[in-house]
Design an enzyme around this catalytic site. Sequence first.
Site, PDB file in Angstrom:
ATOM      1  N   GLU A 223       2.536  15.346  15.809  1.00 18.77           N
ATOM      2  CA  GLU A 223       1.997  14.090  15.297  1.00 18.77           C
ATOM      3  C   GLU A 223       0.852  14.351  14.324  1.00 18.77           C
ATOM      4  O   GLU A 223       0.077  15.296  14.504  1.00 18.77           O
ATOM      5  CB  GLU A 223       1.499  13.221  16.466  1.00 18.77           C
ATOM      6  CG  GLU A 223       2.553  13.008  17.548  1.00 18.77           C
ATOM      7  CD  GLU A 223       2.010  12.374  18.817  1.00 18.77           C
ATOM      8  OE1 GLU A 223       1.043  11.585  18.707  1.00 18.77           O
ATOM      9  OE2 GLU A 223       2.540  12.669  19.901  1.00 18.77           O
ATOM     10  N   GLU A 334      -0.140   2.330  16.303  1.00 19.32           N
ATOM     11  CA  GLU A 334      -0.222   2.266  17.766  1.00 19.32           C
ATOM     12  C   GLU A 334      -1.632   1.859  18.155  1.00 19.32           C
ATOM     13  O   GLU A 334      -2.610   2.305  17.539  1.00 19.32           O
ATOM     14  CB  GLU A 334       0.116   3.622  18.371  1.00 19.32           C
ATOM     15  CG  GLU A 334      -0.036   3.693  19.889  1.00 19.32           C
ATOM     16  CD  GLU A 334       0.195   5.102  20.427  1.00 19.32           C
ATOM     17  OE1 GLU A 334      -0.179   5.342  21.589  1.00 19.32           O
ATOM     18  OE2 GLU A 334       0.704   5.963  19.678  1.00 19.32           O
TER      19      GLU A 334
END
Length: 419
Positions: A223, A334
């Site tokens: 990520e 997110e």
Amino acid sequence: MVYSCFHTPPIIPIFVGFLLLVSSVESVMSISKAEGELRANQTFRPGEELQKLKRIRAHLRKINKPAVKTIQSPDGDLIDCVLSHQQPAFDHPQLQRQKPLEPPERPNGYNSQGAVYESFQLWRTTGESCPEGTIPIRRIKEVDLLRASSVQKFGRKLKKPVRHDSSSNDHEHAVGYITGEKYYGAKASLNVWAPRVANQYEFSLSQMWVISGSFGDDLNTIEAGWQVSPELYGDNYPRFFTYWTSDAYQATGCYNLLCSGFVQTNDNIAIGAAISPTSSYQGGQFDISLLVWKDPNHGNWWLEFGPGLLVGYWPAFLFSHLTDHATMIQFGGEVVNTQPSGFHTSTQMGSGHFAEEGFGKSSYFRNLQVVDWDNSLIPLTDLRVLADHPNCYDIQGGTNSVWGNYFYYGGPGRNIKCP
């Protein structure tokens, strides 16, 4: 003679005595208050607190490596210039006594043209840089670890924050994703904002996920993106970050360089440092371009920022499923929703505005691409978009000749439709 025989009252001794008396009373009151607080806080144990402090200092000695030079950033960060072969990655048994690898060949279709933002972080605005042979590492302080629930959990995500179905716990997403093929990397440009985060225990981020394995205990992810995380960094600046895990966020992996894993090769970028400039509503827009791809020759996963700035790599041995390829690529936002006071959080995602507001108002991802089996960058063919709670944060995708595959996403969190 009269004056020499006249005795004035002992003002100074009396005054000093009065101060000592007041000081003693205040000390007693302070001790009583502290004792009262300790009795109220039944979890406080002096012995345990001392042991925690010892663990914190031992952990700091482990992750803060000796600095050749230290740079003071305007935001309060200390950036240590550490010899590249002494960075945390080389504490790993399989990397000990090694040095960073040479850069691999870029994917086919890679465009090296464009602006290179070497000073996109606040610490670089000082005009100082790290000497050759060193890398910049953001120093971790005692106060950083004290904010964490435990030393062991510092720098780690909670388990299963990746969206994989329509349900979600306290992690909420608005994402574009592709699945069904074998993927060897991904590329995108991410719009950078400074979203408001409601409390210390929440965060807001925008990132790319390179994913393989099931969504059980064997999930592998790589990520990279930007995040606002008061708990991790102690402020509300958007910061460039990386992450990895090979067991669904249980025991492996961490943010940035907070454990042995990611090998940094760049001497101009400090992972975890604040990004500047950021975008403004109906004002200037700023984005960063990120590319993650698998080196066909050695199998390591490399990260590049913008055109030409290699940040470093994740060694292939860190992973199980990602030693071969990824099965899903995900882009988007997110947030953590702790439901303060029983209501949905007001933590913003992206710009804090919904996708329908478009350019200059809503946050975006653009020029989405993947790396195929032939190490070639290709456009996406079947991008799906999904928001866990569209009344709180939503997403809208599209395609055009300038931005290729793109989407707008984000939202304010709590509002009249998101109570």
